[in-house]
Design a protein around this motif. Structure first.
Motif, PDB file in Angstrom:
ATOM      1  N   LEU A  90      12.287  -2.237   0.039  1.00 48.23           N
ATOM      2  CA  LEU A  90      11.546  -3.268  -0.677  1.00 48.23           C
ATOM      3  C   LEU A  90      12.505  -4.267  -1.321  1.00 48.23           C
ATOM      4  O   LEU A  90      12.237  -5.474  -1.365  1.00 48.23           O
ATOM      5  CB  LEU A  90      10.644  -2.604  -1.736  1.00 48.23           C
ATOM      6  CG  LEU A  90       9.684  -3.520  -2.486  1.00 48.23           C
ATOM      7  CD1 LEU A  90       8.667  -4.139  -1.528  1.00 48.23           C
ATOM      8  CD2 LEU A  90       8.976  -2.759  -3.583  1.00 48.23           C
ATOM      9  N   LYS A  91      13.623  -3.797  -1.813  1.00 47.99           N
ATOM     10  CA  LYS A  91      14.600  -4.683  -2.468  1.00 47.99           C
ATOM     11  C   LYS A  91      15.194  -5.683  -1.473  1.00 47.99           C
ATOM     12  O   LYS A  91      15.361  -6.865  -1.785  1.00 47.99           O
ATOM     13  CB  LYS A  91      15.692  -3.825  -3.089  1.00 47.99           C
ATOM     14  CG  LYS A  91      16.640  -4.596  -3.981  1.00 47.99           C
ATOM     15  CD  LYS A  91      17.590  -3.641  -4.692  1.00 47.99           C
ATOM     16  CE  LYS A  91      18.509  -4.403  -5.630  1.00 47.99           C
ATOM     17  NZ  LYS A  91      19.460  -3.496  -6.329  1.00 47.99           N
ATOM     18  N   ALA A  92      15.452  -5.251  -0.231  1.00 46.86           N
ATOM     19  CA  ALA A  92      16.001  -6.161   0.782  1.00 46.86           C
ATOM     20  C   ALA A  92      15.004  -7.243   1.157  1.00 46.86           C
ATOM     21  O   ALA A  92      15.365  -8.421   1.323  1.00 46.86           O
ATOM     22  CB  ALA A  92      16.403  -5.345   2.024  1.00 46.86           C
ATOM     23  N   ILE A  93      13.764  -6.889   1.306  1.00 44.82           N
ATOM     24  CA  ILE A  93      12.729  -7.872   1.648  1.00 44.82           C
ATOM     25  C   ILE A  93      12.598  -8.907   0.545  1.00 44.82           C
ATOM     26  O   ILE A  93      12.407 -10.109   0.793  1.00 44.82           O
ATOM     27  CB  ILE A  93      11.399  -7.158   1.926  1.00 44.82           C
ATOM     28  CG1 ILE A  93      11.535  -6.276   3.169  1.00 44.82           C
ATOM     29  CG2 ILE A  93      10.267  -8.149   2.108  1.00 44.82           C
ATOM     30  CD1 ILE A  93      10.320  -5.417   3.438  1.00 44.82           C
ATOM     31  N   VAL A  94      12.711  -8.491  -0.703  1.00 40.63           N
ATOM     32  CA  VAL A  94      12.602  -9.426  -1.821  1.00 40.63           C
ATOM     33  C   VAL A  94      13.748 -10.437  -1.788  1.00 40.63           C
ATOM     34  O   VAL A  94      13.549 -11.630  -2.077  1.00 40.63           O
ATOM     35  CB  VAL A  94      12.570  -8.645  -3.147  1.00 40.63           C
ATOM     36  CG1 VAL A  94      12.732  -9.593  -4.329  1.00 40.63           C
ATOM     37  CG2 VAL A  94      11.273  -7.858  -3.263  1.00 40.63           C
ATOM     38  N   GLU A  95      14.949 -10.008  -1.438  1.00 43.70           N
ATOM     39  CA  GLU A  95      16.072 -10.937  -1.361  1.00 43.70           C
ATOM     40  C   GLU A  95      15.845 -11.988  -0.269  1.00 43.70           C
ATOM     41  O   GLU A  95      16.121 -13.192  -0.473  1.00 43.70           O
ATOM     42  CB  GLU A  95      17.360 -10.159  -1.080  1.00 43.70           C
ATOM     43  CG  GLU A  95      17.797  -9.284  -2.267  1.00 43.70           C
ATOM     44  CD  GLU A  95      19.022  -8.453  -1.928  1.00 43.70           C
ATOM     45  OE1 GLU A  95      19.457  -8.509  -0.748  1.00 43.70           O
ATOM     46  OE2 GLU A  95      19.525  -7.741  -2.830  1.00 43.70           O
ATOM     47  N   ASP A  96      15.320 -11.605   0.913  1.00 44.51           N
ATOM     48  CA  ASP A  96      15.004 -12.577   1.970  1.00 44.51           C
ATOM     49  C   ASP A  96      13.971 -13.587   1.482  1.00 44.51           C
ATOM     50  O   ASP A  96      14.040 -14.788   1.788  1.00 44.51           O
ATOM     51  CB  ASP A  96      14.490 -11.839   3.213  1.00 44.51           C
ATOM     52  CG  ASP A  96      15.572 -10.966   3.840  1.00 44.51           C
ATOM     53  OD1 ASP A  96      16.757 -11.205   3.548  1.00 44.51           O
ATOM     54  OD2 ASP A  96      15.203 -10.020   4.586  1.00 44.51           O
TER      55      ASP A  96
END
Length: 1848
Positions: free
Chosen positions: A838-844
């Motif tokens: 979830l954290k990676a998707i938020v950065e994108d």
């Protein structure tokens, strides 16, 4: 306190007894007693101006002095004078009718059908007879229900008889009729005959109920045959045990409670014995703790709508109409006289007690001031014109204004949001005479304040709040029937009770007389009531200072007890007041109440926890928590109270709630299914208490102090209820919480699991409601909830992202970037969870947002923006910039389309200026570059230049030509400019006006409707002046308008009556306009000249006083001139005045020709006025001389009349020395009277209304009275003559009665009246004493007027009196027992000749004693003898009957035959008789219908006495008891008669007979005592030794003509013992054995009679019961031992049971079934599963035949269907021995069983044989396989059921 100290109320209406002293013989004892009681007065307070400024402070100040009285009056300062705000003339209001006579003296609203049902059941079950169809009293059906309630009202039969109140009872049942003494006696006898036993029965039931309440028994009443039947089914009367079982099966769950609508808890369901409706015991109002004795009926069946009482809504009245009703009622009761308030109050209570007939008044009560208006000024009301606005505003804001008082600072009701009528909003009251407000206490025990605006006073009564319980007790005792029918009677405000009754019973009552302008305060729990003295208007409201709070708690408990809905929630009010802040003065009261609520809430919640209620949750918060009543709270279905703090519900009834005290009554689910709802935790409640503990705010260190405070305050609760058993061990509340905390900490450290979190939060619910010691639990719960919410949101977000990636439809929901950033913003994670993806998707997502923002800030093209938008839509997270991109793209496209349309428009004004400006503003907001933007900017600049030119033109003057040229140059513009449109409008208006003017001017010369022309020209001129463009035609229009206006005025002058000056002004204006030569103005000139000529003639006539005919000619000439003439009004006034004088003087001029006495008389003053008016007339008239002569004649008669009146006055007031009453005076009086009569006749002939005529008539009547009074001196007048003469003297005028002559004559006539009334022969009620007679004789010497003939008559009467006194003295000097006739003769002579003296009293007393004695004797004998000729004959018959009774007592034992009827006290020789076959005595068939001695002998009879002695019971066809009173008199009444005659001086025959009856009665009583002692002391077996004496006693009692109640009751107990022994002997010696219940009933009955244990019969049945019970216990054990006992012993036990003295059918049947054997194991039935063969019906155990699994549909035993298809044939010996029962052996019964008795030896041999047979059978069976072994039965038992079934 200064002037505020209480002062005593002025002596008046409240200083006496409300009931009044009644002299009527029919007055009730309560009213008579009321005359001795005086209602004390409540205090009155007079506050100063300073004290009056703050109402609540002043009331708090006077409370210690006033509250002990319950009520007080406050008199405001003189400056207090509020205006009445309502319009009394226009105001109308609804009313209610009050039947004042029924406020106390009314029957209860009982349903006669219910009474007849219960009464009939009583007669059938207790007396063995049916109720009479009708009971007649004085020719009408008697209502037994009303009679019973009337006697109950006055204390019961014995008390009514003792206090002689049968007249009150009769008035109660038939109010409109009068009752005689005989009717009272008949009514008493009817009650004694029909209802006395029923009253005694109900008294016993009530006493039994009180004992049970004291002992606190269980709710179930178990009997010997109904121990397992629920109470609600056992309440049905008349059903046996079998019927009850059927009812239980049919109606298991069909009955619901009418209060809570629940069909559960049937064990405490009480069914009405009439309608079968049900109520739980705890749902009743008030609730019951146990099932009542006897039958029970609900209030719906007890009460009847027909007799229900209440105040019925009446008509709508205005104040004036209501006043007329009040006046009419006042005149009805008091006439035209002015009565005192004491008399009015006395009359009111006479009406209330039903002693004054039916009275109905109207009362306009409980008028909601929010609907009808308040009597006080209010801020938002319109101010009447008659009231000063400053005064209105002053009183509208006054704290004593009842609209403001409930919400003053310091009032607890400030927190109430709703305007509750009567509580928060005042009620208005319009009262009339006798309209009343009944005894009541305010809602929630509030204070109340009442202000009397205007009218008659109010009378108040108040009882202190401390005596409320005593008041209710007295009310219930005084009106028991009303409270029995309506237990909540005091809540209904329809009942009054005389305060004197309360005072008699020790309840203090205080009175208040409220005058207009006074306040009356009632204190909490104070019962108060009263009535109005007349028409008045009052206003009242409740208020609640802080000291009310404890009383409010009591009021809330009363609502709970009586199941009444409360007005508001007391707990909510407490909490809201504490939270909203209040004065520190209220802290002690708030703290006390909050501690009470806290303790009860804590106790109940802990009790719930201990009982297993662990689920809980908070209630939904209110939208307005700082006000009471903004939202409706749920109510308890049991007690109907608001559930503000807490409630209990269950999943089975989610919409139903109960309070914590009634949680067990909600449903029958287990406690863990219940759910606790609470609004505040105990910690929050404790914090609220701490808020009112001290004045300072809570500091940081206050928490510890607060916890210590509550820990000590509630320690007793925690010690008693914090332990419960869980999983077999005791655990405390705190230990359970600590375990939960440790478990919760562990959960936070492990990976997240939703189910684990849910379970642990569910467990936490049992701790969240608790005190501060559970704060750690609450904190941990918050952490768990936050962690659970965070974890669920993380998982839910990941799930949405994955779902979008796999199936990216637009309908899929996406998670927002902001929510994800918030979830990932935690520094410390709430729980263990992996969220790296979830954290990676938020950065994108954040990178994409940055790219979009750069594109928007650089004003990119539309294509670039659309590419970014598609990327955002495809991203799995919802981005806020997506919406912004979409908005920018759509806005740019829309603007481009609109701009192109604007640039391509070719029509003039086709583009709106607003539209152009909008495009310009939108262009500036766009972040996109487009080529159309430059073209649009150029168009905007051009439009702006045209707009500036238009504004310059509008600023200067407009000329039509210049304006037209400018508008022509602007035709090519495509944009619509508003200023150009305005200019075009101005030009169009100017052209239209010019065109219209030209059309009008062309037709003016041809028209003559000048009025319309003037209107049209005026409108044209006005319109031209309003034009913005200058026109040249306006001056011409103005000139034409003036000419036509002048022509219109001339035409009006010719057609309408106008003043002369108006016409002259019109001619002047025409000359100025140069149009005077027109024909119209020439006509006006002619009219003006004729008017001037008429004016000159009229002025001449007025100046020379012309004749009236000349004036009439002038008036006729004026009618032809249509001009307003100035002199015309003066001429008309002169003529009108003259004509009026002529019309008024005409009756006087014609009076000589018309002398009709029936015509109205002429006025002297008017004649004089007419003569005086002649000087002022301006017209000459006829008849003046004649009128003046009439005036002179009238004046002469008046002078003569006055001289006669002077002569009469001088004769009436003659000097005392010259006064002589003789014939000379009488002659003078007669001569003067003749002159007066003559003058009256002349005055009548003149037909004038003279003032002297009434005086002359009065003088004539006066002298006539004087002559009559003087004539009495020479004769003996009648008393009626004297009375009439004195009556006429009372009506003489004061001026006549004050004269010396009248006073002397009145004194003489009064003496004459006294002299005539003292004579013995007169009809006066009271005799005069000899001393008084001599005094009256002495008075005649002092009187001027003498009456010699009357004096002589008085002296003769004195001589007769002295002679009679000598005879009386001689009589009483003789020995006692002198003849009664001599005393009667003396009495008659004394009544005729004697004055009042001791001798007369002595004779009357002695005679009265004898007469009273005889009347008492009549009362005793009249019910016995229907047609009693004389007392002697009745007494002789009673004495003869006692002789017969003594003859029976003293007779030989041989039962010799008697020649008289034993059962008949009198001799009836003509009646048919029969002879008893047993005792040979004779009886009348009419006295006793005898039973047959033997069914075979049709004409042979045995008497009832012998049948009773033989059987111990009255024969079944007997219609009466052996010992009944009937109509025989009591023996004690004869003892009382003889005792009362001990001091009689005279002797008479009746007394001698009564003394003989007493002696015989004593002798009979001694014989009866001997018989009773012998019977009671005998305990042997042979009853014949006592039966003979009992038989003689029975017959003697039957023949005796008197009844000894006490002796006969003792004798009945002896008979009962004898009857018991006979019944025991018959039961034991009968052919059929008795059952145990019969024996136990007899033993219990014998013990209640006092039969000793050594008695033969008691000993015999006791021993039989003991032996039988021992055998029954053994039999029950053997029947359930599953075959442990040997069958031989079982048969032995059966034989013992058959030989017992008692019959035990059930136990014997069980033992016989125990001896039956089944299956191959030959065992009795032992609850194991069995199956029957479908062919032979033999039963087999599953395990014995190895049958596993479910049974087959069809089963055949191996004996009936072997495995090889054949049948097994067992040896004959086996079959016979197994299937037969030789001599009753213990085996399976055969088809035909024989009943034989078997000896012990045969039983043992049979057992041995069967055992051997069983062994052989097993050997045979073992030769076959285990499952497929075949068996077969030789015979089919008949006692088995033919169809196959399985026994489980």
């Amino acid at each position: 306190m200064g002037k505020g100290r209480p002062r005593a109320v002025e002596k008046g209406v409240l200083g006496h007894a409300p009931g009044g002293a009644s002299s009527s013989s029919s007055s009730s004892s309560s009213s008579s007693a009321a005359s001795a009681a005086v209602v004390p007065q409540a205090p009155v307070f007079y506050p100063t101006e300073e004290e009056f400024a703050d109402p609540l402070a002043f009331i708090f100040k006077i409370r210690p002095q006033a509250e002990p009285f319950g009520i007080c009056r406050i008199v405001p300062p003189k400056s207090w004078n509020p205006p009445f705000a309502l319009d009394r003339e226009a105001f109308s209001f609804p009313t209610k009718s009050q039947a004042i006579d029924r406020l106390q003296a009314r029957p209860p609203s009982c349903d006669p059908a219910t009474f007849r049902l219960e009464y009939g059941r009583f007669l059938e079950s207790h007396l063995g007879k049916r109720s009479a169809r009708r009971v007649v009293f004085e020719g009408e059906d008697l209502d037994l229900c009303r009679l019973y309630n009337a006697v109950k009202r006055y204390g019961g039969y014995d008390k009514v008889c003792t206090e002689k109140r049968w007249a009150d009872v009769a008035r109660f049942i038939r109010p409109a009729t009068k009752i005689s003494e005989c009717a009272k006696h008949v009514l008493c006898q009817l009650y004694r005959e029909h209802l006395y036993d029923y009253e005694e029965y109900n008294c016993r039931l009530n006493r039994g109920t009180k004992k049970r309440k004291a002992a606190k028994p269980s709710l179930e009443r178990k009997t010997s045959n109904q121990s397992d039947v629920p109470v609600r089914q056992r309440r049905r009367k008349g059903l046996g045990s079998q019927r009850v079982k059927e009812v239980v099966e049919e109606e298991a769950l069909d009955q619901i409670c009418e209060q809570c609508k629940s069909g559960l808890h049937g064990e405490v369901m009480l069914l009405c014995d009439r309608c079968d409706k049900g109520w739980h015991l705890y749902c009743l109002s008030p609730p019951l703790t146990s099932v009542p004795s006897g039958n029970w009926y609900c209030l719906e069946c007890v009460n009847s709508d027909k007799d229900s009482f209440g105040f019925v809504p009446g008509k709508l009245y205005t104040v004036d109409a209501f006043k007329r009703i009040d006046d009419r009622m006042r005149r009805k009761w008091f006439g035209q006289t002015n009565v005192s308030r004491v008399q009015m109050e006395k009359k009111f209570w006479e009406i209330v007690e039903g002693r004054a007939g039916e009275v109905e008044v109207m009362y306009g009560n409980d008028l909601d001031t929010s609907l009808y208006g308040s009597g006080f000024p209010r801020v938002n009301d319109s101010i009447p014109t008659a009231i000063d606005p400053n005064i209105w505003k002053q009183y509208a804001s006054s704290p004593w204004n009842l609209n403001n008082l409930p919400k003053l600072p310091g009032s607890m009701l400030r927190a109430v949001h709703d305007n509750i009528a009567g509580v928060m909003v005042p009620w208005l009251y319009f009262g009339m005479i006798f309209s009343s407000f009944c005894w009541h206490v305010e809602d929630h025990c509030f204070y109340s304040i009442n202000y009397l605006h205007w009218g008659e006073p109010k009378c108040w009564y108040g009882v202190p709040g401390t005596e409320a319980n005593a008041f209710e007790k007295v009310m219930r005792e005084a009106l028991p029937d009303l409270f029995e029918a309506q237990p909540d009677l005091l809540f209904q405000l329809v009942t009054m009770l005389n305060p004197s009754i309360l005072l008699e019973n020790g309840v203090p009552v205080y009175g208040v007389l409220q005058e207009p302008g006074n306040f009356v305060i009632t204190f909490p729990r104070s019962f108060h009531g009263g009535f109005n003295f007349g028409l008045n208007c009052a206003e009242a409201v409740n208020f609640a200072p802080a000291d009310w709070l404890p009383h409010g708690g009591v009021g809330a408990e009363l609502y709970r007890l009586y199941r009444k809905a409360a007005v508001l929630s007391h707990e909510e009010l407490l909490c809201v007041v504490v939270k909203s802040g209040c004065s520190t003065k209220a802290f002690p009261y708030l703290k006390e109440e909050m501690q009470r609520v806290f303790a009860r809430e804590k106790k109940c919640r802990e009790e719930l926890w201990v009982n297993g209620v662990v689920r809980s949750s908070k209630m939904h918060p209110k939208k307005h928590p700082n006000y009471v009543g903004t939202e409706e709270d749920p109510t308890c279905i049991i007690c109907q109270q608001y559930l503000y703090l807490s409630a209990i519900t269950c999943s089975c009834r989610p919409s139903t709630f109960v309070c914590l005290e009634h949680w067990k009554h909600l449903c029958e689910c287990k406690p863990d299914k219940h759910h606790l709802l609470y609004r505040h935790t105990l910690a929050e409640l404790g914090d609220l208490i701490y808020l009112v503990t001290s004045e300072s705010k809570i500091t940081n260190s206050a928490k510890t102090l607060q916890n210590q405070f509550f820990q000590g305050c509630n320690s007793y609760l925690s010690r008693s209820s914090d332990m419960k058993k869980m999983k077999g061990t005791e655990i405390s509340y705190s230990q359970l919480a600590e375990d939960w905390l440790s478990h919760s900490c562990h959960i936070l450290e492990i990976p997240f699991s939703d189910s684990v979190y849910h379970n642990v939060l569910t467990e936490a619910e049992q701790f969240l409601w608790a005190d501060h010691d559970m704060d750690p639990v609450r904190d941990m719960t918050i952490k768990l909830i936050e962690a659970q919410k965070w974890a669920l949101n993380i998982n839910r977000s990941l799930l949405k992202i994955e779902s979008f990636e796999h199936c990216s439809q637009e309908s899929k929901e996406k998670v927002s970037l902001s929510d994800l950033e918030k979830l990932l913003s935690f520094q410390t994670l709430p729980c263990q969870l992996d969220f790296s993806k979830l954290k990676a998707i938020v950065e994108d997502a954040q990178n994409l947002v940055t790219e979009v923002q750069c594109a928007l800030s650089s004003s990119s093209s539309i294509d670039t923006l659309e590419i970014l938008y598609s990327r955002c839509k495809e991203f799995p997270i919802s981005l806020q910039v997506t919406e912004r991109l979409s908005s920018e793209i759509s806005s740019a496209k829309i603007w481009l389309n609109n701009a192109r349309l604007c640039l391509m428009e070719k029509r003039r004004g086709g583009v709106g200026l607003d539209f152009l400006n909008k495009l310009k503003s939108q262009m500036l907001e766009l972040h996109v570059k487009l080529p159309e933007m430059d073209l649009l900017s150029n168009m905007c600049k051009e439009v702006e230049s045209w707009k500036i030119r238009c504004e310059d033109i509008l600023k200067g003057p407009l000329k039509m030509k210049e304006l037209d040229d400018f508008l022509l140059s602007a035709d090519y513009l495509t944009v619509s400019i508003p200023e150009i449109d305005i200019l075009r409008k101005y030009s169009s208006d100017a052209h239209s006006w010019v065109s219209h003017l030209e059309n009008v001017l062309q037709s003016l010369n041809k028209r003559e409707d000048y009025g319309n022309i003037v209107v049209e020209l005026s409108d044209i001129l006005k319109a031209g002046q309003s034009l913005r463009v200058q026109v040249d035609e306006l001056p011409h229009v103005e000139a034409e308008l003036k000419r036509f206006t002048c022509r219109e005025s001339a035409l009006m002058a010719l057609t309408t009556l106008m003043p002369l000056g108006f016409l002259q002004q019109v001619l002047h204006e025409a000359s100025q306009l140069e149009i005077e030569n027109e024909h119209l103005f020439m006509d006006v000139f002619k009219v003006v000249m004729s008017a001037i000529s008429w004016e000159e003639g009229a002025k001449f006539a007025l100046e020379h006083v012309a004749h009236i005919s000349d004036f009439e000619k002038i008036l006729r000439d004026s009618e032809e001139i249509l001009v307003g003439l100035p002199s015309l009004p003066g001429v008309k006034d002169a003529v009108t005045t003259a004509q009026l004088w002529i019309s008024r003087s005409q009756p006087y001029l014609d009076q000589s020709a018309n002398v009709n006495p029936s015509d109205s008389l002429l006025q002297v003053d008017e004649l004089k006025e007419l003569v005086a008016q002649l000087k002022h007339l301006e017209v000459t008239v006829d008849g003046v001389d004649k009128l003046e002569s009439i005036a002179k004649e009238v004046e002469g008669w008046q002078q003569y009349a006055r001289s006669l009146l002077e002569n009469a006055k001088s004769l009436s007031y003659i000097h005392h020395a010259d006064f002589r009453v003789d014939n000379h005076l009488l002659t003078k009086i007669e001569e003067l009277k003749q002159k007066i009569d003559s003058a009256i006749e002349v005055g009548h002939s003149l037909s004038f209304q003279f003032e002297e005529l009434p005086e002359l008539r009065t003088a004539s009547l006066y002298w006539k009275w004087c002559s009559t009074a003087i004539s009495l001196c020479y004769r003996i007048p009648l008393r009626t003559e004297v009375d009439e003469l004195l009556g006429e003297a009372d009506h003489l005028p004061v001026i006549c009665s004050d004269s010396h002559l009248a006073q002397e004559l009145i004194v003489g006539v009064k003496w004459l009246k006294k002299a005539l009334y003292i004579l013995p022969g007169c009809d006066s009620k009271k005799r005069c004493k000899l001393k008084d007679v001599e005094v009256i004789l002495d008075e005649i010497q002092k009187i001027v007027v003498s009456y010699p003939m009357v004096v002589t008559q008085i002296q003769n009467a004195i001589q007769k009196h002295e002679s009679w006194v000598e005879q009386v003295c001689a009589y009483f000097e003789l020995p006692r027992r002198q003849p009664w006739s001599s005393l009667l003769k003396l009495k008659e002579l004394g009544e005729a000749d004697a004055f009042e003296c001791s001798e007369l009293d002595k004779v009357a007393s002695e005679a009265g004693k004898v007469e009273n004695w005889m009347s008492k004797c009549h009362v005793i004998l009249d019910p016995v003898f229907a047609n009693l000729d004389s007392l002697s004959s009745g007494l002789v018959q009673i004495k003869t009957s006692l002789d017969k009774a003594l003859d029976i007592y003293c007779g030989s034992k041989g039962r010799r035959a008697r020649g008289f009827c034993v059962c008949c006290p009198s001799f009836a020789g003509n009646d048919e008789v029969y002879t008893c076959l047993v005792c040979d005595d004779r009886y009348h068939f009419s006295c006793v219908e005898p039973p047959l001695a033997n069914s075979a002998m049709m004409n042979e009879y045995a008497c009832s006495f012998c049948v009773y002695i033989e059987n111990g019971a009255i024969p079944s066809n007997g219609n009466q008891s052996l010992i009944s009173r009937g109509n025989r008199p009591e023996v004690k009444s004869f003892f009382q008669l003889v005792s009362a005659a001990g001091d009689f001086f005279s002797g008479f025959q009746e007394l001698n007979l009564a003394e003989g009856i007493v002696e015989q009665a004593q002798e009979c009583n001694s014989h009866l005592t001997e018989v009773m002692n012998t019977t009671i002391s005998y305990h042997g077996k042979d009853l014949s030794s006592i039966s003979e004496s009992l038989l003689r006693a029975l017959k003697a009692i039957a023949v005796a003509g008197i009844y000894d109640h006490q002796g006969f009751c003792i004798f009945e107990s002896a008979l009962s013992r004898y009857s018991w022994k006979v019944r025991v002997r018959k039961l034991l010696n009968g052919s059929k054995k008795p059952v145990l219940q019969q024996i136990q009933r007899l033993i219990k009955e014998g013990e209640s009679m006092g039969v000793p244990s050594e008695d033969h019969f008691m000993k015999e049945i006791a021993e039989g019961r003991q032996i039988s019970l021992h055998w029954a216990d053994i039999a029950k054990k053997v029947a359930s031992d599953s075959g442990k006992l040997a069958l031989s012993e079982v048969y032995k036990l059966i034989i013992e049971g058959e030989n017992l003295p008692l019959h035990f059918e059930k136990e014997l049947k069980s033992l016989r079934e125990r001896s039956l054997l089944y299956c191959i194991c030959r065992k009795p039935y032992d609850q194991r599963a069995m199956i029957a063969c479908d062919q032979c019906d033999e039963w087999y155990h599953f395990d014995c035949i190895n049958l596993l699994g479910p049974p087959p549909k069809t089963f055949y035993c191996p004996a009936c269907q072997p495995s090889n298809g054949g049948f097994i044939s067992l040896p004959c010996a086996i079959c016979k021995e197994e299937r037969s029962c030789n001599e009753g052996g213990p085996d399976t019964p055969a088809c035909h069983r024989e009943s034989k008795q078997i000896g012990s030896r045969s039983i043992r041999s049979n057992i041995h044989q069967n055992l051997q047979h069983n062994i052989d059978l097993l050997q045979v069976l073992r030769s076959h396989s285990e499952v497929d072994q075949l068996w077969r039965e030789s015979k089919k038992p008949l006692h088995r059921v033919a169809k196959r079934r399985i026994m489980l």
